[in-house]
Design a protein around this motif. Structure first.
Motif, PDB file in Angstrom:
ATOM      1  N   GLU A   1       0.836  -1.206   0.000  1.00 43.72           N
ATOM      2  CA  GLU A   1       0.000   0.000   0.000  1.00 43.72           C
ATOM      3  C   GLU A   1       0.871   1.256   0.000  1.00 43.72           C
ATOM      4  O   GLU A   1       0.589   2.225  -0.722  1.00 43.72           O
ATOM      5  N   GLU A   2       1.913   1.255   0.787  1.00 44.22           N
ATOM      6  CA  GLU A   2       2.808   2.409   0.860  1.00 44.22           C
ATOM      7  C   GLU A   2       3.529   2.637  -0.473  1.00 44.22           C
ATOM      8  O   GLU A   2       3.704   3.779  -0.917  1.00 44.22           O
ATOM      9  N   LEU A   3       3.944   1.547  -1.130  1.00 43.00           N
ATOM     10  CA  LEU A   3       4.617   1.665  -2.419  1.00 43.00           C
ATOM     11  C   LEU A   3       3.670   2.202  -3.492  1.00 43.00           C
ATOM     12  O   LEU A   3       4.067   3.014  -4.345  1.00 43.00           O
ATOM     13  N   GLU A   4       2.404   1.727  -3.463  1.00 46.37           N
ATOM     14  CA  GLU A   4       1.416   2.193  -4.438  1.00 46.37           C
ATOM     15  C   GLU A   4       1.144   3.689  -4.254  1.00 46.37           C
ATOM     16  O   GLU A   4       1.022   4.441  -5.231  1.00 46.37           O
ATOM     17  N   THR A   5       1.059   4.134  -3.004  1.00 45.74           N
ATOM     18  CA  THR A   5       0.856   5.567  -2.728  1.00 45.74           C
ATOM     19  C   THR A   5       2.028   6.383  -3.246  1.00 45.74           C
ATOM     20  O   THR A   5       1.847   7.457  -3.854  1.00 45.74           O
ATOM     21  N   ALA A   6       3.243   5.862  -3.018  1.00 44.99           N
ATOM     22  CA  ALA A   6       4.443   6.565  -3.482  1.00 44.99           C
ATOM     23  C   ALA A   6       4.486   6.612  -5.012  1.00 44.99           C
ATOM     24  O   ALA A   6       4.888   7.626  -5.606  1.00 44.99           O
ATOM     25  N   ALA A   7       4.053   5.525  -5.664  1.00 50.87           N
ATOM     26  CA  ALA A   7       4.045   5.488  -7.135  1.00 50.87           C
ATOM     27  C   ALA A   7       3.072   6.524  -7.700  1.00 50.87           C
ATOM     28  O   ALA A   7       3.372   7.196  -8.704  1.00 50.87           O
ATOM     29  N   ASP A   8       1.901   6.633  -7.067  1.00 55.53           N
ATOM     30  CA  ASP A   8       0.924   7.635  -7.511  1.00 55.53           C
ATOM     31  C   ASP A   8       1.522   9.039  -7.424  1.00 55.53           C
ATOM     32  O   ASP A   8       1.341   9.870  -8.328  1.00 55.53           O
ATOM     33  N   ALA A   9       2.235   9.317  -6.348  1.00 55.74           N
ATOM     34  CA  ALA A   9       2.832  10.648  -6.154  1.00 55.74           C
ATOM     35  C   ALA A   9       3.888  10.932  -7.221  1.00 55.74           C
ATOM     36  O   ALA A   9       3.991  12.057  -7.738  1.00 55.74           O
ATOM     37  N   ILE A  10       4.680   9.918  -7.565  1.00 54.89           N
ATOM     38  CA  ILE A  10       5.711  10.094  -8.599  1.00 54.89           C
ATOM     39  C   ILE A  10       5.068  10.397  -9.958  1.00 54.89           C
ATOM     40  O   ILE A  10       5.501  11.291 -10.703  1.00 54.89           O
ATOM     41  N   GLN A  11       3.989   9.634 -10.276  1.00 57.02           N
ATOM     42  CA  GLN A  11       3.314   9.829 -11.567  1.00 57.02           C
ATOM     43  C   GLN A  11       2.677  11.228 -11.654  1.00 57.02           C
ATOM     44  O   GLN A  11       2.685  11.867 -12.712  1.00 57.02           O
ATOM     45  N   GLN A  12       2.132  11.690 -10.552  1.00 56.00           N
ATOM     46  CA  GLN A  12       1.564  13.048 -10.533  1.00 56.00           C
ATOM     47  C   GLN A  12       2.651  14.089 -10.778  1.00 56.00           C
ATOM     48  O   GLN A  12       2.459  15.075 -11.518  1.00 56.00           O
ATOM     49  N   ALA A  13       3.796  13.880 -10.161  1.00 54.35           N
ATOM     50  CA  ALA A  13       4.910  14.820 -10.343  1.00 54.35           C
ATOM     51  C   ALA A  13       5.396  14.812 -11.788  1.00 54.35           C
ATOM     52  O   ALA A  13       5.760  15.860 -12.343  1.00 54.35           O
ATOM     53  N   MET A  14       5.405  13.653 -12.410  1.00 55.10           N
ATOM     54  CA  MET A  14       5.850  13.553 -13.797  1.00 55.10           C
ATOM     55  C   MET A  14       4.891  14.274 -14.753  1.00 55.10           C
ATOM     56  O   MET A  14       5.297  14.719 -15.837  1.00 55.10           O
ATOM     57  N   ALA A  15       3.611  14.373 -14.353  1.00 56.35           N
ATOM     58  CA  ALA A  15       2.602  15.022 -15.203  1.00 56.35           C
ATOM     59  C   ALA A  15       2.660  16.538 -15.106  1.00 56.35           C
ATOM     60  O   ALA A  15       2.068  17.239 -15.941  1.00 56.35           O
ATOM     61  N   GLU A  16       3.331  17.060 -14.106  1.00 59.76           N
ATOM     62  CA  GLU A  16       3.417  18.509 -13.938  1.00 59.76           C
ATOM     63  C   GLU A  16       4.360  19.103 -14.984  1.00 59.76           C
ATOM     64  O   GLU A  16       5.451  18.570 -15.238  1.00 59.76           O
ATOM     65  N   SER A  17       3.945  20.233 -15.575  1.00 61.09           N
ATOM     66  CA  SER A  17       4.715  20.833 -16.674  1.00 61.09           C
ATOM     67  C   SER A  17       6.117  21.248 -16.251  1.00 61.09           C
ATOM     68  O   SER A  17       7.060  21.195 -17.046  1.00 61.09           O
ATOM     69  N   VAL A  18       6.258  21.652 -15.005  1.00 64.74           N
ATOM     70  CA  VAL A  18       7.568  22.096 -14.532  1.00 64.74           C
ATOM     71  C   VAL A  18       8.584  20.953 -14.556  1.00 64.74           C
ATOM     72  O   VAL A  18       9.792  21.183 -14.605  1.00 64.74           O
ATOM     73  N   ASN A  19       8.084  19.719 -14.530  1.00 60.68           N
ATOM     74  CA  ASN A  19       8.971  18.554 -14.511  1.00 60.68           C
ATOM     75  C   ASN A  19       9.138  17.911 -15.884  1.00 60.68           C
ATOM     76  O   ASN A  19      10.251  17.577 -16.292  1.00 60.68           O
ATOM     77  N   TYR A  20       7.999  17.714 -16.623  1.00 64.29           N
ATOM     78  CA  TYR A  20       8.147  16.954 -17.860  1.00 64.29           C
ATOM     79  C   TYR A  20       8.881  17.732 -18.943  1.00 64.29           C
ATOM     80  O   TYR A  20       9.304  17.175 -19.952  1.00 64.29           O
ATOM     81  N   THR A  21       9.051  19.067 -18.761  1.00 65.09           N
ATOM     82  CA  THR A  21       9.857  19.849 -19.711  1.00 65.09           C
ATOM     83  C   THR A  21      11.339  19.905 -19.318  1.00 65.09           C
ATOM     84  O   THR A  21      12.161  20.439 -20.060  1.00 65.09           O
ATOM     85  N   ASP A  22      11.673  19.347 -18.136  1.00 63.93           N
ATOM     86  CA  ASP A  22      13.066  19.343 -17.635  1.00 63.93           C
ATOM     87  C   ASP A  22      13.639  17.928 -17.795  1.00 63.93           C
ATOM     88  O   ASP A  22      13.242  17.006 -17.063  1.00 63.93           O
ATOM     89  N   PRO A  23      14.559  17.686 -18.731  1.00 63.84           N
ATOM     90  CA  PRO A  23      15.077  16.324 -18.974  1.00 63.84           C
ATOM     91  C   PRO A  23      15.723  15.679 -17.745  1.00 63.84           C
ATOM     92  O   PRO A  23      15.585  14.481 -17.520  1.00 63.84           O
ATOM     93  N   VAL A  24      16.441  16.462 -16.969  1.00 61.94           N
ATOM     94  CA  VAL A  24      17.130  15.899 -15.796  1.00 61.94           C
ATOM     95  C   VAL A  24      16.122  15.436 -14.746  1.00 61.94           C
ATOM     96  O   VAL A  24      16.205  14.332 -14.209  1.00 61.94           O
TER      97      VAL A  24
END
Length: 651
Positions: free
Chosen positions: A594-617
């Motif tokens: 359950e904890e890993l699934e919650t963490a995965a959701d948070a990572i995917q949300q961060a990846m969807a944010e424009s400030v992140n997906y436009t930054d290659p690093v």
């Protein structure tokens, strides 16, 4: 590949020759024993190889970049460090590599945060980091501390000893540490001069097993025949005129040497027979006109013969025997409920045994358990903490001290013996000393100037002349060469009295002892047989103890209720324990998922944010985190499925 060659080496002292024409080849993975009687120059040859002494003739050639580790006889480690810190020095290059890895990790982290895209510098750091990690792993960077602990434990240094200063240790402990450090250094060639000195039987067994797996070559000098049999693959016998090579271990060397001498004697006798016939023919026929040409032909044959030297019998070794002036009673020595030690601090006890007439008993045990103390307590030199010992009727004990203290330092060899027997004619004293290899001017030597082997032979001379009916020996073989040991073995087997001795020499124990007394902190245990019997019984006891421990672990502890418990009660209880354990495991794994699934959701949300997906690093870093998360989930799910399936079987 040949690592080192000794070519035609000689060591001279003026007109005197210690040895000459010495040839010896050491190849990769060689296991060479260098043997020879005391005084022939074995240690000197090792020092010449190590360039600590010059060769008067010949040369030593070594392969390029050859690394050699050398342990001189009775040489201890000299250092102001603690034990563990000194061992760590061996791995200083690895430790520096480890520091460099951590520095690179910080540089890579800093570079990844400051750059918006991978750069050449970043790639260079990554490549350097990968190579350094590979090298670190290849050189056992992750296991060197465990290796240090393993070797120190083999030499009887426990973790509580690690912080001890080396300067506070005994001479024997320093010698063991010097050898431990050499083993950790893993040199291409290891040269060891009497490495078994100061080692108890348990440590000897450990060292033998370690050296059998050593990756480098070995050149050994030792008087321990068991040790040489287990380690050596080749034997070089050093003589004053050559180093004779024999393939095989020490036992093979003994057999091959005997066969070689027999063959030399036969070849010499056959040639002498031929020479005698030719000379006889020439003598009878040279003056006859009809046979003179044939006689001249025989004379030419004689001149062309390459004459063999008469095989020299082995240089005469010591010759001695022990005889009792009078017999003792049947019960020679009784030790009852004895505790031995110093200042009321026991080393071992209780000790109980009886020694009867004409028996030979060996005392064995680890260093520091009190073997020498037991002999001294029996002789009244050190009081028992409790308990007692008693000699039987008509017992006359004689004592051989391993420290060789029973000699007077400023006396000559002759006076050391003659002063004890002033009425004995000088020629008889000289004759007896001669049988112990003190010949001619040797008897004028001062005791303090004698070697360890010479002092040992002098002390044996005194013992033999006193005609005791009970002999107590403390490490009698320590300073003797192998031939002298064999003479001592036979002298004890022929002795018409009783013998009690302490020794670490397993071959010697096996040859002469009819009983073995093992000392430990828990007391003494008697084994009615030789050393091989003792080892076999110890192995049997250890097996039985292991079986008993295993049985105890599965046996209920409440013995009073045992008869009323149903036959399947313990099985049901065990199943219930396993079921509860599995239930806890399944619940913990589900929570972790359950904890890993919650963490995965948070990572995917961060990846969807424009400030992140436009930054290659940043996107690369988040993707790495998500991949790691998913891999961990797969591993946890696999564990959960296994645990859930096992739980279902118990439902």
């Amino acid at each position: 590949m040949i690592l080192l060659q000794v070519q035609h080496v000689a060591r001279l002292f003026g007109a005197d020759v210690l040895f000459k024409n010495i040839d010896l080849n050491i190849q990769e993975n060689s296991r060479i024993a260098l043997v020879g009687r005391n005084g022939v120059g074995k240690s000197t040859l090792l020092k010449i190889i190590m360039e600590q002494q010059p060769a008067d003739q010949g040369e030593i050639t070594k392969t390029k970049n050859l690394t050699i580790g050398y342990l001189a006889q009775d040489t201890g480690l000299a250092s102001t460090n603690t034990i563990y810190k000194e061992m760590l020095q061996v791995f200083e290059p690895l430790r520096k590599m480890e520091q460099k890895i951590h520095q690179l990790e910080q540089q890579i982290a800093s570079a990844s945060q400051s750059q918006t895209a991978p750069t050449k510098e970043y790639q260079r750091l990554l490549a350097q980091y990968d190579q350094l990690q590979h090298d670190f792993k290849e050189k056992n960077g992750y296991g060197y501390q465990a290796e240090i602990r393993s070797v120190l434990h083999g030499f009887k240094f426990n973790e509580e000893d690690y912080d001890k200063k080396i300067t506070s240790l005994s001479g024997g402990q320093k010698t063991r540490l010097a050898l431990a450090k050499l083993l950790l250094e893993k040199r291409d060639l290891l040269i060891l001069d009497e490495p078994t000195n100061h080692l108890d039987i348990e440590t000897l067994n450990w060292l033998e097993n370690y050296l059998q797996g050593y990756t480098g070559a070995l050149l050994l000098v030792s008087h321990d025949r068991y040790f040489l049999d287990k380690i050596a693959h080749d034997v070089y016998e050093l003589t004053p005129t050559a180093a004779v090579h024999y393939s095989g271990n020490y036992s093979a060397y003994i057999n091959k040497k005997k066969l070689r001498l027999q063959q030399q004697e036969k070849a010499y006798e056959k040639q002498q027979e031929k020479i005698d016939k030719l000379e006889d023919f020439v003598k009878k026929n040279i003056v006859r006109a009809s046979t003179t040409k044939r006689a001249q032909s025989r004379r030419k044959q004689l001149e062309k013969i390459d004459r063999l030297e008469k095989p020299k019998n082995q240089q005469k070794g010591p010759r001695f025997s022990f005889t009792a002036e009078h017999s003792s009673g049947n019960l020679v020595l009784s030790v009852k409920q004895a505790y031995i030690g110093y200042q009321k601090k026991p080393l071992a006890g209780p000790i109980n045994f009886e020694l009867r007439q004409k028996q030979i008993m060996a005392i064995v045990g680890p260093n520091g358990v009190g073997k020498s103390t037991l002999l001294k307590s029996i002789l009244g030199k050190i009081p028992f903490i409790s308990g007692s010992s008693r000699f039987g009727a008509q017992v006359d004990p004689g004592y051989y001290d391993q420290e060789l203290h029973n000699l007077t330092a400023d006396k000559s060899v002759l006076n050391e013996v003659w002063d004890d027997h002033p009425t004995m004619p000088e020629k008889d004293i000289r004759s007896i000393l001669g049988s112990f290899l003190f010949r001619g001017s040797d008897v004028a030597k001062i005791v303090s100037q004698l070697s360890g082997g010479e002092k040992a032979r002098l002390l044996l001379t005194k013992l033999a002349l006193n005609h005791h009916n009970l002999l107590l020996f403390d490490e009698p073989t320590n300073h003797l060469d192998i031939e002298s040991k064999e003479v001592l073995e036979q002298a004890l087997l022929d002795f018409d009295g009783t013998v009690l001795f302490v020794s670490h020499d397993r071959y010697f124990i096996n040859k002469v002892a009819s009983q073995v007394l093992e000392l430990s902190a828990q007391g003494g245990q008697l084994f009615l047989g030789d050393y091989d019997y003792y080892i076999a019984k110890k192995a049997e006891q250890q097996l039985l103890a292991a079986q008993a421990a295993e049985k105890t672990a599965t046996t209920p502890t409440n013995q009073e209720k045992q008869p009323t418990i149903p036959a399947d009660y313990q099985e049901r209880k065990q199943q219930q324990r396993e079921k509860r354990k599995l239930e806890r495991t399944v619940a913990a794994l589900e929570k972790e998922l359950e904890e890993l699934e919650t963490a995965a959701d948070a990572i995917q949300q961060a990846m969807a944010e424009s400030v992140n997906y436009t930054d290659p690093v940043k996107i690369k870093k988040l993707q790495t985190q998500l991949t790691d998360n998913q891999q961990t989930q797969q591993q946890i799910e696999s564990k959960w499925e296994t645990a859930a399936a096992e739980l279902e079987k118990l439902e």
